[in-house]
Structures are given as structure tokens and as C-alpha cells.
Write an enzyme that holds these catalytic residues in place. Structure first.
Site, PDB file in Angstrom:
ATOM      1  NE  ARG A 191     101.397  -2.394  70.558  1.00 21.99           N
ATOM      2  CZ  ARG A 191     101.182  -1.374  71.379  1.00 21.99           C
ATOM      3  NH1 ARG A 191     101.344  -1.529  72.682  1.00 21.99           N
ATOM      4  NH2 ARG A 191     100.812  -0.211  70.908  1.00 21.99           N
TER       5      ARG A 191
ATOM      6  CG  ASN B 176      95.367 -14.990  69.992  1.00 19.77           C
ATOM      7  OD1 ASN B 176      96.523 -14.841  70.408  1.00 19.77           O
ATOM      8  ND2 ASN B 176      94.316 -14.606  70.704  1.00 19.77           N
TER       9      ASN B 176
ATOM     10  CD  GLU C   6      97.691 -20.719  77.511  1.00 15.59           C
ATOM     11  OE1 GLU C   6      98.465 -20.138  76.742  1.00 15.59           O
ATOM     12  OE2 GLU C   6      97.256 -20.194  78.547  1.00 15.59           O
TER      13      GLU C   6
ATOM     14  CG  LEU D  12      97.611  -7.526  65.205  1.00 12.36           C
ATOM     15  CD1 LEU D  12      97.671  -9.008  64.855  1.00 12.36           C
ATOM     16  CD2 LEU D  12      98.897  -6.815  64.775  1.00 12.36           C
TER      17      LEU D  12
ATOM     18  CG  HIS E 152      91.674 -15.872  74.931  1.00 14.44           C
ATOM     19  ND1 HIS E 152      92.156 -14.605  75.206  1.00 14.44           N
ATOM     20  CD2 HIS E 152      90.603 -16.050  75.733  1.00 14.44           C
ATOM     21  CE1 HIS E 152      91.394 -14.054  76.134  1.00 14.44           C
ATOM     22  NE2 HIS E 152      90.447 -14.901  76.469  1.00 14.44           N
TER      23      HIS E 152
ATOM     24  CG  ASP F 193      90.659 -12.387  72.925  1.00 16.64           C
ATOM     25  OD1 ASP F 193      91.696 -12.734  72.332  1.00 16.64           O
ATOM     26  OD2 ASP F 193      90.670 -11.715  73.974  1.00 16.64           O
TER      27      ASP F 193
ATOM     28  NE  ARG G  60      95.583   0.236  66.322  1.00 12.61           N
ATOM     29  CZ  ARG G  60      94.514  -0.566  66.298  1.00 12.61           C
ATOM     30  NH1 ARG G  60      94.635  -1.837  66.580  1.00 12.61           N
ATOM     31  NH2 ARG G  60      93.330  -0.086  65.995  1.00 12.61           N
TER      32      ARG G  60
HETATM   33  C1  GRF Z   1      99.360 -17.196  77.349  1.00 14.81           C
HETATM   34  O1  GRF Z   1      98.591 -17.428  78.494  1.00 14.81           O
HETATM   35  C2  GRF Z   1      98.483 -17.022  76.152  1.00 14.81           C
HETATM   36  O2  GRF Z   1      97.311 -17.771  76.203  1.00 14.81           O
HETATM   37  C3  GRF Z   1      98.135 -15.550  76.213  1.00 14.81           C
HETATM   38  O3  GRF Z   1      99.319 -14.933  76.647  1.00 14.81           O
HETATM   39  C4  GRF Z   1     100.078 -15.858  77.422  1.00 14.81           C
HETATM   40  C5  GRF Z   1     101.437 -15.921  76.798  1.00 14.81           C
HETATM   41  O4  GRF Z   1     102.319 -16.698  77.579  1.00 14.81           O
HETATM   42  N1  GRF Z   1      97.676 -15.070  74.934  1.00 14.81           N
HETATM   43  P1  GRF Z   1     103.720 -17.145  76.974  1.00 14.81           P
HETATM   44  O5  GRF Z   1     104.445 -15.861  76.559  1.00 14.81           O
HETATM   45  O6  GRF Z   1     103.441 -18.020  75.806  1.00 14.81           O
HETATM   46  O7  GRF Z   1     104.410 -17.847  78.081  1.00 14.81           O
END
Ligand code: GRF
Length: 211
Positions: A98, A114, A181, A100, A116, A152, A72
Site C-alpha cells: 500500500r 523498507n 534480502e 502511504l 526494495h 522507493d 488512505r
Molecule cells: C520482497 O522482494 C521485498 O523486497 C519487496 O516485496 C517482497 C516481499 O517478499 N518489497 P516477502 O513477503 O518478504 O517474502
């Protein structure tokens, strides 16, 4: 953004679809947005998000993890070369599948985000929507956080919830969270790029919410 202050240079790291990438690209087109997406980096050559990036005229690079096997650090060395070549200030993980290493994460401490699909610290890891439904959660949602070595975890930049409905399926809930999101990540990146939200000095989990 104040005139004369340069925009932060952002790399978005993806592995697949890239719908969050698309939301970031769209937000960054606004004149007053404090960040520009200058690189989209994928570990998978076939990631659909790469085409979205190319269509928007953004530089793309693929660092396929497979030839590196278990190494890695070496894979991340190749990522780092790309990030340095493009003089990246902030890294956004957006469906980057992946794990990290702690060394790489520390190198980008306070400069790597990130997203989530859950209300952290609930439902870390995969299959969050399925697990939220199985647990009988009445609220679910999405979180943008600074990346720390533990998966996370890390200081929360922004979080938004959605109600879980009585007849929700995993797909319906996932779709509602995804819409959240797409609003949340651009807001969170803006806050970080403007320096309004910073990571804790101690890598703790204390929330920094901007909502
Ligand atoms: C999203 O649900 C994000 O929260 C998670 O992976 C998914 C990625 O979706 N980490 P996209 O590739 O942005 O459509």
C-alpha cells in the site's frame, strides 16, 4: 548490545508471503539483537506471513484497506492505533503493498524502513527483476532504506548486489536477490536499532551504507 538497554519494539507491515518477516523474526531471536518483533500488521487477511508470525508467538493485526476505499488517511489512522497500542519504536515495511500518505510517512520519519528488490536508485517500483534483465544490467540486488514520501526513495541504510548471470531468468534472479534480502534486512534493522545509522535531517538521498 549493552546490558540494561531495552530492545526497540518493532512492527513489521506485510501484505503477503512474509519471507523477509521470517528472516527478521529469526534474527531477533538472538539474545544480543537490539530489536524485538512485537507486532505483525497486514492489510490483507489472507497474507501467509500472518501464520508465520502466529507460529512465532508474535501478536498480529489485520487492517484491511478495502473498507476504507480511497480514504488512505483513515486507513492509516487505523494502522496508527495499532502501532501506538503496541508502543512501536520502528516500523519495517516488508512487502507491504500500500502506498502511504506523506503525513503518515513524516510521522514515522527516521523510524520506518523498507526493503526494495533492486539497487536503488535503479528500478524503483514493481517488476524490478524483469526490468533489470530487460535493461541488460550486469549487477542487481537489494536495498534497505528509510521511508520518505516519494516511493522507493529516502536515505539508504544498506545495499548489497548480486551478479546478473548470462542465462538468468526472472525467477532465478528474484530468488538470488531474495536470499540477499534475508541477510540484509536484519543487518539494516540492527544498525538502525543501535542508532548507528540515522536518516538525514533534510530527507535527502545521500547513502548511509554499513557494508
Ligand atoms: C520482497 O522482494 C521485498 O523486497 C519487496 O516485496 C517482497 C516481499 O517478499 N518489497 P516477502 O513477503 O518478504 O517474502
Amino acid at each position: 548490545m549493552t546490558a540494561g538497554i531495552s530492545k526497540k519494539r518493532v512492527a513489521v507491515l506485510i501484505s503477503g508471503r512474509g519471507s523477509n518477516l521470517a528472516a527478521l523474526i529469526e534474527a531477533a531471536q538472538a539474545k544480543d539483537y537490539p530489536a524485538e518483533i512485537v507486532l505483525v500488521l497486514s492489510n490483507r487477511p489472507q497474507a501467509a506471513g500472518l501464520a508465520r508470525a502466529r507460529a512465532a508467538g508474535i501478536a498480529t493485526a489485520v487492517v484491511d484497506h478495502r473498507p476504507y476505499g480511497e480514504d488512505r488517511a483513515c486507513f492509516e489512522g487505523a494502522l496508527q492505533v495499532q502501532l501506538e497500542t503496541h508502543r512501536i519504536d520502528i516500523v519495517c515495511l516488508a512487502g507491504f503493498m500500500r502506498l502511504l500518505t506523506a503525513d503518515f510517512v513524516r510521522r514515522w520519519r527516521g523510524r520506518m524502513l523498507n526493503i526494495h528488490p533492486a539497487l536503488l536508485p535503479q528500478f524503483k517500483g514493481l517488476h524490478t527483476h524483469r526490468r533489470a534483465l530487460a535493461a541488460g544490467a550486469t549487477k542487481h540486488g537489494a536495498t534497505v532504506h528509510f521511508v520518505v514520501p516519494e516511493m522507493d526513495c529516502g536515505p539508504i541504510v544498506a545495499q548489497q548486489s548480486v551478479a546478473v548471470l548470462a542465462d538468468d531468468t526472472e525467477e532465478a534472479l528474484a530468488q538470488r536477490v531474495l536470499e540477499v534480502e534475508h541477510r540484509l534486512y536484519p543487518q539494516a534493522l540492527r544498525a538502525v536499532a543501535e542508532g548507528l545509522v540515522t536518516a538525514d535531517a533534510d530527507d535527502g538521498n545521500s547513502p548511509h551504507s554499513n557494508d
